[in-house]
Scaffold this motif. Structure first.
Motif, short mmCIF file in Angstrom:
data_model
loop_
_atom_site.label_atom_id
_atom_site.label_comp_id
_atom_site.label_asym_id
_atom_site.label_seq_id
_atom_site.Cartn_x
_atom_site.Cartn_y
_atom_site.Cartn_z
N GLY A 1 -31.01 -12.41 -5.25
CA GLY A 1 -32.00 -11.47 -5.77
C GLY A 1 -31.81 -11.34 -7.29
N HIS A 2 -30.78 -11.72 -8.07
CA HIS A 2 -30.46 -11.68 -9.39
C HIS A 2 -31.56 -12.33 -10.03
N VAL A 3 -32.22 -11.69 -10.98
CA VAL A 3 -33.44 -12.06 -11.68
C VAL A 3 -32.82 -11.80 -13.39
N LEU A 4 -33.88 -12.53 -14.19
CA LEU A 4 -33.72 -12.27 -15.40
C LEU A 4 -35.12 -11.94 -16.08
N VAL A 54 -39.66 -2.79 -17.12
CA VAL A 54 -40.02 -3.69 -16.02
C VAL A 54 -38.71 -3.92 -15.45
N ALA A 55 -37.43 -3.94 -15.91
CA ALA A 55 -36.09 -3.99 -15.24
C ALA A 55 -35.94 -3.06 -14.20
N ARG A 56 -36.46 -1.85 -14.44
CA ARG A 56 -36.46 -0.72 -13.49
C ARG A 56 -37.25 -0.90 -12.35
N ALA A 57 -38.53 -1.37 -12.52
CA ALA A 57 -39.35 -1.56 -11.40
C ALA A 57 -38.92 -2.87 -10.62
N ILE A 58 -38.22 -3.66 -11.33
CA ILE A 58 -37.54 -4.83 -10.46
C ILE A 58 -36.17 -4.19 -9.82
N GLY A 59 -35.62 -3.52 -10.31
CA GLY A 59 -34.39 -2.85 -9.71
C GLY A 59 -34.56 -2.01 -8.37
N LEU A 60 -35.73 -1.29 -8.41
CA LEU A 60 -36.23 -0.40 -7.29
C LEU A 60 -36.60 -1.42 -6.21
N ALA A 61 -37.31 -2.42 -6.49
CA ALA A 61 -37.59 -3.50 -5.50
C ALA A 61 -36.52 -4.00 -5.03
N GLN A 62 -35.70 -4.51 -5.59
CA GLN A 62 -34.37 -5.19 -5.20
C GLN A 62 -33.53 -4.33 -4.16
N LYS A 63 -33.40 -3.12 -4.62
CA LYS A 63 -33.08 -1.78 -3.55
C LYS A 63 -33.36 -1.86 -2.27
N SER A 64 -34.74 -2.08 -2.16
CA SER A 64 -35.54 -2.11 -0.96
C SER A 64 -35.43 -3.61 -0.22
N ALA A 65 -35.58 -4.49 -0.91
CA ALA A 65 -35.77 -5.88 -0.65
C ALA A 65 -34.32 -6.31 -0.07
N PHE A 66 -33.28 -5.88 -0.66
CA PHE A 66 -31.95 -6.28 -0.14
C PHE A 66 -31.34 -5.46 0.56
N ASP A 67 -31.80 -4.24 0.70
CA ASP A 67 -30.76 -3.15 1.27
C ASP A 67 -29.57 -2.93 0.38
N VAL A 68 -29.66 -2.64 -0.76
CA VAL A 68 -28.33 -2.31 -1.46
C VAL A 68 -28.41 -0.96 -2.12
N GLU A 91 -32.95 -23.35 -1.35
CA GLU A 91 -33.54 -22.42 -0.21
C GLU A 91 -33.11 -21.02 -0.32
N GLU A 92 -32.05 -20.54 -0.66
CA GLU A 92 -31.41 -19.48 -1.08
C GLU A 92 -32.42 -18.67 -2.06
N LEU A 93 -32.49 -19.55 -3.25
CA LEU A 93 -33.28 -18.97 -4.31
C LEU A 93 -34.80 -18.58 -3.96
N ASP A 94 -35.58 -19.48 -2.93
CA ASP A 94 -36.67 -19.33 -2.39
C ASP A 94 -36.78 -18.03 -1.56
N SER A 95 -35.82 -17.96 -0.63
CA SER A 95 -35.82 -16.78 0.09
C SER A 95 -35.77 -15.42 -0.47
N ALA A 96 -34.71 -15.49 -1.25
CA ALA A 96 -34.56 -14.31 -2.23
C ALA A 96 -35.84 -13.86 -2.96
N MET A 97 -36.19 -14.71 -3.65
CA MET A 97 -37.40 -14.49 -4.60
C MET A 97 -38.73 -13.92 -4.01
N THR A 98 -38.84 -14.70 -2.57
CA THR A 98 -40.08 -14.38 -1.67
C THR A 98 -39.82 -13.04 -1.28
N ALA A 99 -38.51 -12.48 -0.87
CA ALA A 99 -38.22 -11.14 -0.37
C ALA A 99 -38.65 -10.06 -1.87
N LEU A 100 -38.22 -10.46 -2.79
CA LEU A 100 -38.43 -9.56 -4.00
C LEU A 100 -39.88 -9.57 -4.49
#
Length: 148
Positions: free
Chosen positions: A36-39, A63-77, A116-125
């Motif tokens: 889920g690591h993005v730039l 934008v980084a904050r919005a993405i960070g909040l989505a990462q917490k949800s998508a990846f349960d971190v 496959e790992e990148l596609d899966s993570a970005m789809t979830a995000l």
């Protein structure tokens, strides 16, 4: 001279995009420290983040904050981390990283991920961003930085 990020944003090189607006885009890094690591990258190239105008720098953080909040949800971190280094590419970019522990924030830990790992993570995000109400900024195609 264009940077690797200019080439990704314009579609010369492939990218997996989760965010696009008039000022910036966000896409997967091919060497994440955690899934889920993005730039977050401005469309205009500034060599260092301190070279960007204040309004652009503030927008990147928003934008980084919005993405960070989505990462917490998508990846349960428990946390989303933010790193601004910029030594590897002379084009401002913010690393937004899902954190399970402090080691995930270490860029020296970055390693190539499979398609496959990148596609899966970005789809979830992308789904988490849509669920959070950011649909206007999630590009219709994961492979394009084009606005809707």
């Amino acid at each position: 001279m264009s940077t690797v990020f200019d080439n990704i944003i314009t579609g010369v090189w492939p990218g997996r995009f989760v965010w696009a607006d008039d000022l910036c885009v966000a896409f997967a890094t091919i060497e994440p420290t955690s899934p889920g690591h993005v730039l977050v990258v401005p469309r205009t190239s500034y060599e260092a983040w301190t070279d960007a105008p204040s309004d652009v720098a503030a927008h990147l953080m928003k934008v980084a904050r919005a993405i960070g909040l989505a990462q917490k949800s998508a990846f349960d971190v428990p946390r989303a981390g933010l790193v601004i280094a910029g030594f590897e590419v002379p084009h401002t970019h913010l690393h937004v990283i899902p954190l399970r522990d402090e080691s995930d924030v270490s860029l020296s830990k970055a390693a190539p991920a499979t398609d496959e790992e990148l596609d899966s993570a970005m789809t979830a995000l992308r789904q988490a961003l849509l669920s959070a109400g950011h649909g206007a900024h999630v590009p219709p195609s994961m492979g394009s930085a084009a606005l809707a």
